[in-house]
Design a protein around this motif. Structure first.
Motif, PDB file in Angstrom:
ATOM      1  N   PHE A 194       8.858   5.096  -9.484  1.00 49.55           N
ATOM      2  CA  PHE A 194       8.612   5.625  -8.139  1.00 49.55           C
ATOM      3  C   PHE A 194       7.191   5.323  -7.679  1.00 49.55           C
ATOM      4  N   HIS A 195       6.221   5.573  -8.559  1.00 52.49           N
ATOM      5  CA  HIS A 195       4.825   5.303  -8.191  1.00 52.49           C
ATOM      6  C   HIS A 195       4.591   3.809  -7.979  1.00 52.49           C
ATOM      7  N   ALA A 196       5.195   2.976  -8.799  1.00 52.37           N
ATOM      8  CA  ALA A 196       5.063   1.521  -8.609  1.00 52.37           C
ATOM      9  C   ALA A 196       5.658   1.100  -7.270  1.00 52.37           C
ATOM     10  N   CYS A 197       6.814   1.653  -6.919  1.00 51.78           N
ATOM     11  CA  CYS A 197       7.437   1.341  -5.627  1.00 51.78           C
ATOM     12  C   CYS A 197       6.561   1.814  -4.463  1.00 51.78           C
ATOM     13  N   CYS A 198       5.925   2.972  -4.616  1.00 48.59           N
ATOM     14  CA  CYS A 198       5.025   3.473  -3.566  1.00 48.59           C
ATOM     15  C   CYS A 198       3.842   2.533  -3.372  1.00 48.59           C
ATOM     16  N   PHE A 199       3.261   2.050  -4.468  1.00 48.97           N
ATOM     17  CA  PHE A 199       2.135   1.119  -4.358  1.00 48.97           C
ATOM     18  C   PHE A 199       2.576  -0.197  -3.711  1.00 48.97           C
ATOM     19  N   ILE A 200       3.737  -0.678  -4.099  1.00 53.99           N
ATOM     20  CA  ILE A 200       4.256  -1.916  -3.499  1.00 53.99           C
ATOM     21  C   ILE A 200       4.508  -1.702  -2.012  1.00 53.99           C
ATOM     22  N   LEU A 201       5.124  -0.575  -1.663  1.00 55.06           N
ATOM     23  CA  LEU A 201       5.390  -0.272  -0.250  1.00 55.06           C
ATOM     24  C   LEU A 201       4.102  -0.161   0.553  1.00 55.06           C
ATOM     25  N   THR A 202       3.062   0.360  -0.061  1.00 56.71           N
ATOM     26  CA  THR A 202       1.770   0.462   0.610  1.00 56.71           C
ATOM     27  C   THR A 202       1.269  -0.920   1.023  1.00 56.71           C
ATOM     28  N   PHE A 203       1.383  -1.882   0.140  1.00 50.95           N
ATOM     29  CA  PHE A 203       0.886  -3.219   0.456  1.00 50.95           C
ATOM     30  C   PHE A 203       1.846  -4.011   1.338  1.00 50.95           C
ATOM     31  N   LEU A 204       3.143  -3.729   1.255  1.00 54.97           N
ATOM     32  CA  LEU A 204       4.102  -4.416   2.121  1.00 54.97           C
ATOM     33  C   LEU A 204       4.001  -3.936   3.569  1.00 54.97           C
ATOM     34  N   LEU A 222      -1.735  15.430 -12.768  1.00 52.47           N
ATOM     35  CA  LEU A 222      -2.062  14.122 -13.347  1.00 52.47           C
ATOM     36  C   LEU A 222      -0.961  13.088 -13.160  1.00 52.47           C
ATOM     37  N   VAL A 223       0.284  13.499 -13.313  1.00 52.97           N
ATOM     38  CA  VAL A 223       1.351  12.499 -13.266  1.00 52.97           C
ATOM     39  C   VAL A 223       1.990  12.348 -11.894  1.00 52.97           C
ATOM     40  N   LEU A 224       1.843  13.312 -11.019  1.00 50.47           N
ATOM     41  CA  LEU A 224       2.433  13.191  -9.682  1.00 50.47           C
ATOM     42  C   LEU A 224       1.367  13.102  -8.594  1.00 50.47           C
ATOM     43  N   SER A 225       0.528  14.104  -8.496  1.00 50.25           N
ATOM     44  CA  SER A 225      -0.406  14.179  -7.367  1.00 50.25           C
ATOM     45  C   SER A 225      -1.498  13.118  -7.419  1.00 50.25           C
ATOM     46  N   LEU A 226      -2.059  12.864  -8.588  1.00 49.98           N
ATOM     47  CA  LEU A 226      -3.147  11.885  -8.687  1.00 49.98           C
ATOM     48  C   LEU A 226      -2.718  10.491  -8.234  1.00 49.98           C
ATOM     49  N   LEU A 280      -0.278   9.725  -6.238  1.00 52.74           N
ATOM     50  CA  LEU A 280       0.022   9.798  -4.801  1.00 52.74           C
ATOM     51  C   LEU A 280      -1.255   9.787  -3.974  1.00 52.74           C
ATOM     52  N   LEU A 281      -2.236  10.552  -4.416  1.00 58.01           N
ATOM     53  CA  LEU A 281      -3.497  10.618  -3.671  1.00 58.01           C
ATOM     54  C   LEU A 281      -4.292   9.320  -3.791  1.00 58.01           C
ATOM     55  N   LEU A 282      -4.201   8.644  -4.920  1.00 56.72           N
ATOM     56  CA  LEU A 282      -4.832   7.321  -5.036  1.00 56.72           C
ATOM     57  C   LEU A 282      -4.177   6.334  -4.078  1.00 56.72           C
ATOM     58  N   ASN A 283      -2.873   6.432  -3.958  1.00 53.09           N
ATOM     59  CA  ASN A 283      -2.151   5.589  -3.010  1.00 53.09           C
ATOM     60  C   ASN A 283      -2.599   5.892  -1.575  1.00 53.09           C
ATOM     61  N   CYS A 284      -2.766   7.162  -1.254  1.00 48.52           N
ATOM     62  CA  CYS A 284      -3.253   7.545   0.082  1.00 48.52           C
ATOM     63  C   CYS A 284      -4.671   7.029   0.308  1.00 48.52           C
ATOM     64  N   LEU A 285      -5.492   7.065  -0.728  1.00 48.77           N
ATOM     65  CA  LEU A 285      -6.853   6.535  -0.622  1.00 48.77           C
ATOM     66  C   LEU A 285      -6.823   5.032  -0.329  1.00 48.77           C
ATOM     67  N   ILE A 286      -5.927   4.317  -0.974  1.00 46.18           N
ATOM     68  CA  ILE A 286      -5.783   2.877  -0.714  1.00 46.18           C
ATOM     69  C   ILE A 286      -5.383   2.647   0.736  1.00 46.18           C
ATOM     70  N   ILE A 287      -4.464   3.458   1.235  1.00 49.19           N
ATOM     71  CA  ILE A 287      -4.039   3.323   2.639  1.00 49.19           C
ATOM     72  C   ILE A 287      -5.212   3.580   3.583  1.00 49.19           C
ATOM     73  N   VAL A 288      -5.993   4.615   3.326  1.00 53.03           N
ATOM     74  CA  VAL A 288      -7.150   4.930   4.183  1.00 53.03           C
ATOM     75  C   VAL A 288      -8.167   3.787   4.138  1.00 53.03           C
ATOM     76  N   ILE A 289      -8.398   3.228   2.962  1.00 55.26           N
ATOM     77  CA  ILE A 289      -9.321   2.096   2.844  1.00 55.26           C
ATOM     78  C   ILE A 289      -8.788   0.906   3.642  1.00 55.26           C
ATOM     79  N   MET A 290      -7.488   0.660   3.580  1.00 57.93           N
ATOM     80  CA  MET A 290      -6.910  -0.442   4.365  1.00 57.93           C
ATOM     81  C   MET A 290      -7.046  -0.162   5.859  1.00 57.93           C
TER      82      MET A 290
END
Length: 174
Positions: free
Chosen positions: A50-60, A111-115, A117-127
């Motif tokens: 799920f987290h890998a798919c979220c990261f991929i979706l972020t970049f797509l 650690l396994v869910l929120s972190l 997700l929030l790193l993914n949100c940080l990547i989106i904000v940086i983009m």
């Protein structure tokens, strides 16, 4: 170091009255905690996918702002609901897990869910900041080009007016 964490964790489970729960005094560090988790459990593998798919979706979706906004809001909503997920999972962990990972302080779920997700949100904000920066540069360049064109146009019009004025004065003398 990882083996030491696993051994300490397993010993704490055996010493506890509840062999499938975690004693919080057995946690010596985050890395030991993460290394002691049985990552081969199907639900944890699914969470990793799920987290890998979220990261991929972020970049797509980086060129599609509306989709990325929806993705961003969904990630934040999921991170916000981690407390409720933790409470439900703590009472129903036997339905999907062999061990009780879900503590009352929420360390595991954080650690396994929120972190991630929030790193993914940080990547989106940086983009988003990067896209805003690029847009500001384009607007400024366009403004400078427009000013240069206006300066050239006004220079040409003033030169042609002087030329026409000089020609008109020359005809008056004749």
């Amino acid at each position: 170091m990882a083996e030491t964490g696993k051994v300490l964790f397993r010993e704490s489970w055996l010493q506890n009255n509840f062999p499938d729960s975690i004693r919080t005094d057995a946690i010596t560090g985050i890395w030991d905690f993460l290394n002691a988790i049985d990552w081969s459990e199907p639900w944890l593998i699914g969470l990793q996918v799920f987290h890998a798919c979220c990261f991929i979706l972020t970049f797509l979706t980086r060129k599609h702002i509306n989709l990325q906004c929806a993705h961003f809001c969904a990630l934040l909503l999921l991170a916000y609901s981690a407390q409720y997920i933790n409470e439900w999972a703590a009472t129903n962990y036997k339905l999907f897990s062999r061990l009780q990972y879900f503590d009352s302080s929420g360390l595991f779920i954080s650690l396994v869910l929120s972190l991630p997700l929030l790193l993914n949100c940080l990547i989106i904000v940086i983009m988003w900041f990067s896209a805003s920066w690029d847009l500001m540069i384009k607007v400024k360049r366009s403004k400078i080009r427009s000013q240069i064109r206006e300066a050239r146009a006004s220079k040409k019009s003033s030169a042609s007016k002087e030329h026409d004025k000089g020609a008109a004065e020359g005809k008056k003398k004749d």
